[in-house]
Design an enzyme around this catalytic site. Sequence first.
Site, mmCIF file in Angstrom:
data_model
loop_
_atom_site.group_PDB
_atom_site.id
_atom_site.type_symbol
_atom_site.label_atom_id
_atom_site.label_comp_id
_atom_site.label_asym_id
_atom_site.label_seq_id
_atom_site.Cartn_x
_atom_site.Cartn_y
_atom_site.Cartn_z
ATOM 1 N N SER A 3 36.799 7.689 10.156
ATOM 2 C CA SER A 3 35.501 8.539 9.404
ATOM 3 C C SER A 3 35.939 8.934 8.606
ATOM 4 C CB SER A 3 35.800 10.103 9.628
ATOM 5 O OG SER A 3 35.689 10.180 11.172
ATOM 6 N N SER A 24 42.516 11.325 12.424
ATOM 7 C CA SER A 24 41.423 12.122 11.675
ATOM 8 C C SER A 24 41.277 11.607 10.077
ATOM 9 C CB SER A 24 42.108 13.641 11.528
ATOM 10 O OG SER A 24 40.648 14.622 10.435
ATOM 11 N N ASP A 36 31.461 14.249 14.896
ATOM 12 C CA ASP A 36 30.901 15.351 14.946
ATOM 13 C C ASP A 36 29.643 15.481 15.434
ATOM 14 O OD1 ASP A 36 33.098 16.796 13.938
ATOM 15 O OD2 ASP A 36 32.532 17.263 12.066
#
Length: 267
Positions: free
Chosen positions: A41, A13, A162
């Site tokens: 990300s 993450s 997401d």
Amino acid sequence: LQIKDLGIDGSLSSQFLTGLLFAFAKAATDQVIIAVTNLKSKPYIDLTLQVLKDFGYNIENDHYERFIINPSNETSENINYTVEGDWSGAAFLLVAGAVAGDISVKGLSEYSSQGDKAILAVLKECGAIVEVSTNNQQPSIIHVKKPTSLNPFSFDATDCPDLFPPLAALAANCEGISYIKGTNRLQGKESDRAAALTNIFGKMGIKISVEDDVMKIEGGKIESAEVNSHHDHRIVMAAAVAGLNADQVIIHDAEAINKSYPAFFED
């Protein structure tokens, strides 16, 4: 705060790095260098750096491998700051417009660093009717209409995981097989989202399979079903949007939406 060097793994993450950047930007009294390996990300880190810059903090990005934080002098000046609209939550509304009707969503910036604004490109690829109204870089109005039919798509969601749930809802309504890459980013979420999406869409008559790092979704008729939220806010919204074209979908533990979008059903 006297810390010279930090090293973190960015594969799970980007949120760990974001937290460190905010903390050290505020607290460092000497230069701090954060080394990062395998960062995922990256658009979220771009957003983090932009916010820090807006508030006067000096952070150097060395190819997403090192982040050099220099002490900043606090300012006593007042700052007027407008928080951007959330593309992650808005993606579900935009997909709803593409699969079931006509919608206008206000407050989104087309110039945002948010990776989830990529939903616009996917909607256009699918053949949805998308119009973007902008005015001097002010928040946009995104208008989405349902076309006669939706085409399947391929998309790499590695840097914007997401988007998987709204993209699954979109793919379920496309005529053909869609492919979404990046499933290894889904296990550390509120649920194991690859398994959760396979479960709930399977109950709706939509076949999902995962091989290696790719999710394959065979679009078709959405059947009435009774599903569980897996206590995941984005799974609730995906089921609700996909269910717009079913006679009825019942979602248990739907209050999970309160984590990010309490007014979702009202909207």
